[in-house]
Design a protein around this motif. Sequence first.
Motif, mmCIF file in Angstrom:
data_model
loop_
_atom_site.group_PDB
_atom_site.id
_atom_site.type_symbol
_atom_site.label_atom_id
_atom_site.label_comp_id
_atom_site.label_asym_id
_atom_site.label_seq_id
_atom_site.Cartn_x
_atom_site.Cartn_y
_atom_site.Cartn_z
ATOM 1 N N UNK A 263 30.245 -35.915 26.539
ATOM 2 C CA UNK A 263 28.805 -36.126 26.723
ATOM 3 C C UNK A 263 28.533 -37.214 27.760
ATOM 4 N N UNK A 264 29.375 -38.263 27.745
ATOM 5 C CA UNK A 264 29.207 -39.327 28.744
ATOM 6 C C UNK A 264 29.473 -38.802 30.140
ATOM 7 N N UNK A 265 30.486 -37.954 30.291
ATOM 8 C CA UNK A 265 30.808 -37.393 31.605
ATOM 9 C C UNK A 265 29.680 -36.465 32.079
ATOM 10 N N UNK A 266 29.089 -35.711 31.164
ATOM 11 C CA UNK A 266 28.011 -34.793 31.533
ATOM 12 C C UNK A 266 26.760 -35.560 31.934
ATOM 13 N N UNK A 267 26.528 -36.722 31.314
ATOM 14 C CA UNK A 267 25.386 -37.536 31.745
ATOM 15 C C UNK A 267 25.546 -37.972 33.190
ATOM 16 N N UNK A 268 26.785 -38.213 33.592
ATOM 17 C CA UNK A 268 27.051 -38.615 34.979
ATOM 18 C C UNK A 268 27.044 -37.429 35.926
ATOM 19 N N UNK A 269 27.494 -36.267 35.390
ATOM 20 C CA UNK A 269 27.591 -35.066 36.226
ATOM 21 C C UNK A 269 26.932 -33.895 35.490
ATOM 22 N N UNK A 270 25.600 -33.800 35.543
ATOM 23 C CA UNK A 270 24.873 -32.776 34.769
ATOM 24 C C UNK A 270 25.315 -31.348 35.072
ATOM 25 N N UNK A 271 25.894 -31.115 36.247
ATOM 26 C CA UNK A 271 26.315 -29.762 36.593
ATOM 27 C C UNK A 271 27.450 -29.260 35.697
ATOM 28 N N UNK A 272 28.068 -30.154 34.910
ATOM 29 C CA UNK A 272 29.140 -29.762 34.011
ATOM 30 C C UNK A 272 28.629 -29.220 32.675
ATOM 31 N N UNK A 273 27.336 -29.341 32.406
ATOM 32 C CA UNK A 273 26.783 -28.960 31.116
ATOM 33 C C UNK A 273 27.142 -27.529 30.691
ATOM 34 N N UNK A 274 27.080 -26.528 31.588
ATOM 35 C CA UNK A 274 27.413 -25.157 31.140
ATOM 36 C C UNK A 274 28.836 -25.018 30.604
ATOM 37 N N UNK A 275 29.728 -25.931 30.993
ATOM 38 C CA UNK A 275 31.125 -25.843 30.557
ATOM 39 C C UNK A 275 31.440 -26.813 29.423
ATOM 40 N N UNK A 276 30.414 -27.422 28.810
ATOM 41 C CA UNK A 276 30.655 -28.447 27.792
ATOM 42 C C UNK A 276 31.547 -27.935 26.666
ATOM 43 N N UNK A 277 31.217 -26.774 26.111
ATOM 44 C CA UNK A 277 31.977 -26.243 24.991
ATOM 45 C C UNK A 277 33.438 -26.006 25.367
ATOM 46 N N UNK A 278 33.670 -25.490 26.573
ATOM 47 C CA UNK A 278 35.041 -25.237 27.023
ATOM 48 C C UNK A 278 35.812 -26.545 27.166
ATOM 49 N N UNK A 279 35.162 -27.593 27.702
ATOM 50 C CA UNK A 279 35.824 -28.881 27.837
ATOM 51 C C UNK A 279 36.213 -29.439 26.474
ATOM 52 N N UNK A 280 35.256 -29.430 25.534
ATOM 53 C CA UNK A 280 35.509 -30.002 24.211
ATOM 54 C C UNK A 280 36.647 -29.258 23.516
ATOM 55 N N UNK A 281 36.610 -27.925 23.544
ATOM 56 C CA UNK A 281 37.651 -27.132 22.889
ATOM 57 C C UNK A 281 39.018 -27.405 23.487
ATOM 58 N N UNK A 282 39.098 -27.430 24.823
ATOM 59 C CA UNK A 282 40.377 -27.678 25.483
ATOM 60 C C UNK A 282 40.920 -29.056 25.145
ATOM 61 N N UNK A 283 40.064 -30.086 25.227
ATOM 62 C CA UNK A 283 40.528 -31.448 25.002
ATOM 63 C C UNK A 283 40.932 -31.666 23.546
#
Length: 215
Positions: A42-62
Amino acid sequence: MARYTEALTVERGGFRIKVPESWWEFDVRPESRDDSIRRMVDERIRRYPELQPSRSAYVTFLQKAASDAWKSGALYCGCMAESFGGDTPITGSVTVSLVGGRTASGDPLPTDPGAIAAQLAVKEARKPGDSWRKVTTVDIPGVGPAARTQGVEDIPVPDDALNRTVRAVLMQTYIPVPGQEGKVALVAGSSQVLDLADSFFDIFDAITSTFRFVG
């Protein structure tokens, strides 16, 4: 993919390693890792809003990477999860674990790189698309020789009752620990983005080459 002009040095008890500054390190402890990873994403997405569509994929992978790292006894786990305009983020991880073992008679396993390499199985691809593995020895600057495997391998899913596997780009480097009989530092890099195997081999090799023992 990764920028080596900006590197972050990570130091732990007994070793240090450098990863690209854009990579993420995270808590791998079961009691806290899920919340920690969600906050980090969530902190990274606040800095780079263009990553929001991939949030779920990032969380699952990490979260999966953290779980696998904990089960392997990792002392460090770092990941990249970047979007380059496609539908699926490009992901990869590097872990550092201290591992050891003994023979059936109770003697410590040899840590000589040549002896380790001789015990690691080579696998040839019989046709395009098959998994494969090659075994070599490499020289880590400032550390010395180490055994290494690299390839595209079918990795067992931990604790899976169906014995399923996941195919991944995998590089594992076994670095003898000075003064500790039977112990090696295992630096493992992996990614499920098979089309970029050669690029990931270059990245994992570059990161592993920065490994140093300290203390």
